[in-house]
Design an enzyme around this catalytic site. Sequence first.
Site, PDB file in Angstrom:
ATOM      1  N   ASP A 114      -2.032   6.282  -5.966  1.00 44.24           N
ATOM      2  CA  ASP A 114      -2.348   5.372  -4.872  1.00 44.24           C
ATOM      3  C   ASP A 114      -2.566   3.955  -5.384  1.00 44.24           C
ATOM      4  OD1 ASP A 114      -2.943   4.534  -2.278  1.00 44.24           O
ATOM      5  OD2 ASP A 114      -5.072   4.995  -2.487  1.00 44.24           O
ATOM      6  N   ASP A 134       0.837  -1.198   0.000  1.00 42.33           N
ATOM      7  CA  ASP A 134       0.000   0.000   0.000  1.00 42.33           C
ATOM      8  C   ASP A 134       0.872   1.249   0.000  1.00 42.33           C
ATOM      9  OD1 ASP A 134      -2.083   1.805   0.182  1.00 42.33           O
ATOM     10  OD2 ASP A 134      -2.523   1.406   2.291  1.00 42.33           O
TER      11      ASP A 134
END
Length: 459
Positions: free
Chosen positions: A343, A144
Site C-alpha cells: 500500500d 493511492d
Amino acid sequence: MASVSKLVLLLLCAYHTLVAHAGDDLGSYYKVLPAGSLESATVNCTDHKVSPASGGVVMVPLHHRHGPCSPVPSTKAPTLEEMLRRDRIRADYIRRRFSGVKGGGLEQTDVTVPTTLGLSLGTLQYVITVGIGSPAVNQTMFIDTGSDVSWVQCKPCLRCHSQADSLFDPRSSSTYSPFTCSSAACAQLRQDGQGNGCSSSQCQYIVNYGDGSRTTGTYSSDTLSLGSNAVSNFQFGCSQSESGLLLNDQTAGLIGLGGGAQSLATQTAGTFGKAFSYCLPPTPGSSGFLTLGAATSGFVVKTPLLRSRQVPAYYIVSLQAIRVGGRQLNIPTTVFSAGSLMDSGTIITRLPRTAYSALSSAFKAGMKQYPPAQPMGILDTCFDFSGQSSIRIPSVALVFSGGAIVNLAPEGIILESCLAFAANRDDSSLGIIGNVQQRTFEVLYDVGGGALGFNAGAC
C-alpha cells in the site's frame, strides 16, 4: 483464512525461482547513518523527468507533498504524531474492509510519472502532476494504490477546499463528457458500491474514505495528459462536494492505482500494458517517479501477486520471514498466512503480533548502545540518539514467497528515532507493507504476469 494458507502453499510450490536479493549485500549486517540524516537531506528535485512515450511506456515525476520539490505550495505539515494517528485509522479501515471477505478470496493475477511524497486520506504523501481536459489544465493529485476511483475538484463546486492549481472547469474542455445513468461505466460504478444515483440524467459517484472523508459529484470522462502522452476518455469523478480531511489540503484530487475497473492502471492497460511501477523518494527533498507500461524483465526480485475478487483494489503478497542483522528470526511461517497488502498510502508496515514481537526484540538486542526512549504513538521501539554524530543500526530484510529478499534501506528501518514497524492486534489480520519500507525501491506491479517486483536504489 484457511483457504488463503492453502492457496499460498500452492503458489509456493508452483512459483519456483532462485533466491534473489533487492537492496544492499546481505553481508552488510549493520548500517551507519549520520545523526539527523533522516530529518534533513540535500534537496534534489531534478532526478527524474517526464519521459516521452517509448514502446508503450510513460514516466511521470513523483514528489513528497510537503517537501521543497512539491509543485503545490506547502501548508503546515502535520506532526508525526498526527500522521501516525491518521495512519492507524487507515490501517484499521483496510483490515475491516478485508475481514469481511470470506476466506480472503485470494488468487494469483494477471507510463512513468514522477512521484513526490504527499498525505487514509490524511496519510497520503506522494503527488504527481497531470493534465485534464482539452486544452489540458494541470492538476496536482495524490496517488493511492488502495483506491480505484480517481477524482478532481470541478466547477461549480458547492463545498470544496482551496487548491493551488486552477480549478478544473468542465465547460472549458472540448472533450469532457458526463456519463449518463444508463451507461456501462455507471452500471460498473454502482456494482462496485460507489454509485450515488442520478442528477439531471447524469451518473453520480461517491467515495467514502476510512478517516470519514467523502467526495461526491458527477462521474465523467475526459482526456488525461501525462507529460506529452494523452489518454482519451479517462474516467474520473468530477468532485462538487467534499467533507472531512479533504477540506484541509491544496491538492486538486486523487489518482487511483488500485486493481479495480476504475483505476488509472486498469483503464490504461490496453495502451501501456498490465504493469506499472513507482519509486517513492527517501526524503521530502528528493523526487521519485510513476511509470505506466513498466518493463518487467529487469526485475530479478519478484514475488507472486495475490488478488481478492471481493476487494479488487488490493494488491497482496505473502511475507514469509524477517531477517535482522543477517539472521532469520524464529517465526513460524504460518504466522504470516493472512497475507500482506502492498500500500502506497499506509505509512508504517503492520506485522502479525508474533512477528512484530520477534522483530522488536531482535532489533533492541542490536541497539543496546542506545538508551530506550518513550514510545511515539503506534511506534513503541524507540531510542535516544542525543549527542550521537552517527547511528549504527542492524539491517532488516523482508523475505517474501518465491525466494524474494528485500533488504530495506536505512530510511525504511528507522523513522525519526523509532523502529518503523507496528503490530497488528493478532496474527490473523491482514498485514500491510507501508510506504516507509518501500522508499528508494522501484516497486513493480506486474498485474498481467501475476508478480510484484523490487529494484533497489531506483530513486
